[in-house]
Design an enzyme around this catalytic site. Structure first.
Site, short mmCIF file in Angstrom:
data_model
loop_
_atom_site.label_atom_id
_atom_site.label_comp_id
_atom_site.label_asym_id
_atom_site.label_seq_id
_atom_site.Cartn_x
_atom_site.Cartn_y
_atom_site.Cartn_z
N SER A 198 0.88 -0.97 -0.14
CA SER A 198 0.05 -0.10 -0.08
C SER A 198 0.79 1.19 0.13
O SER A 198 1.98 1.21 0.50
CB SER A 198 -0.82 -0.01 1.25
OG SER A 198 -1.58 1.29 1.35
N TYR A 201 -2.01 -0.42 10.10
CA TYR A 201 -2.05 -0.85 8.89
C TYR A 201 -0.88 -0.26 8.21
O TYR A 201 -0.17 -0.88 7.51
CB TYR A 201 -3.43 -0.09 8.07
CG TYR A 201 -3.62 -0.44 6.83
CD1 TYR A 201 -4.10 -1.56 6.26
CD2 TYR A 201 -3.38 0.51 5.86
CE1 TYR A 201 -4.39 -1.61 4.93
CE2 TYR A 201 -3.42 0.66 4.44
CZ TYR A 201 -3.97 -0.75 4.03
OH TYR A 201 -4.10 -1.06 2.59
#
Length: 270
Positions: free
Chosen positions: A150, A163
């Site tokens: 990501s 995350y």
């Protein structure tokens, strides 16, 4: 460019999700036999059936990517069906509200066990699976690992602490493993990552758009203002990079983190 994957066997984890699912379809269309791994077996069975109905080769396989015994069994099931593995796409991942700060939950409230769960899902799962499949690649002297990470691993997102941290670890692991496999086993084993930006999926749709009106939420508006292309990405827009990395067209590419983010990581806000 020729992205032909005929006679290749690809494992895709998290294949019940939007991004891995789209890539599985694209790889099957390029001739690969695809093993769709997911903790939700019913969801990948539906996708596998659809791929077969359209002339592709696919097998749904249960796997909890955070559990080493489950990973070992999934590898055994894949080998039983396809005899080998040539491509590994580590696509499983996700976040949790329990590891995200908010007006109701401060950084000081976050529980270690919740953060460990998200870290295991986004980072340690890639390590565990790469250990298992990497042994096959080391023995063959060839193989291709693609990690879905990501842009949060490049620049951390506000609120999304674990995350972001776990995606950064996955990016670092990609670079480390690329060097390790090339230097210790074979320079024909490549390891790269794709770092998606904000891709609109069922998982995040109603965080970014209002369920009743379809209008963007305040966070959604803030995101769009930070993306030079001024839109969200689509899961299908990850496929081109995945096919390039999976094919021989990228034969001199290893240790790369490729952002697919509409320019978000290139923009500093002014």
């Amino acid at each position: 460019m020729n992205f032909d994957l005929s006679n290749k066997v690809a494992v895709l984890t998290g294949a019940g999700g939007a991004i891995s699912g789209e890539i599985a379809i694209a790889m099957a269309q390029q001739g690969a036999a695809v093993a769709l791994w997911d903790i939700n077996l019913g969801r990948v069975e539906t996708k596998a059936n659809s791929i077969r109905e359209n002339g592709g080769i696919a097998q749904a396989i249960y796997c909890d990517v955070t559990n080493k015994d489950s990973v070992t069994k999934a590898i055994e099931d894949t080998i039983r069906h396809f005899q080998t593995i040539d491509i590994l796409l580590n696509g499983a991942g996700g976040s949790s509200p329990k590891t995200t700060t908010s007006d109701e939950q401060s950084f000081f409230d976050l529980a270690v066990e919740d953060m460990n769960f998200v870290s295991n899902l986004n980072y340690m799962s890639k390590v565990i699976i790469s250990q298992g499949v990497g042994k096959i690649f080391a023995k063959k002297g060839t193989g291709n690992i693609i990690n879905i990470t990501s842009i949060a691993g490049i620049s951390p997102l506000t609120r999304a602490l674990t995350y972001s941290d776990s995606k950064a670890a996955a990016n670092s692991f990609t670079k480390w493993l690329a060097v390790h496999m090339a230097q210790n086993y074979s320079n024909k084993i490549r390891v790269n990552a794709i770092a998606p930006g904000f891709i609109l999926t069922d998982q995040n749709r109603f965080l970014l758009t209002d369920e009743k009106t379809g209008e963007m939420t305040n966070r959604g508006k803030k995101i769009i203002d930070s993306v030079p292309m001024a839109r969200y990405g689509e899961a299908s827009e990850i496929c081109g990079v995945a096919l390039w990395l999976a094919s021989d067209q990228s034969s001199f590419v290893t240790g790369a983190i490729v952002p697919v983010d509409g320019g978000l990581t290139a923009y500093v806000g002014v």
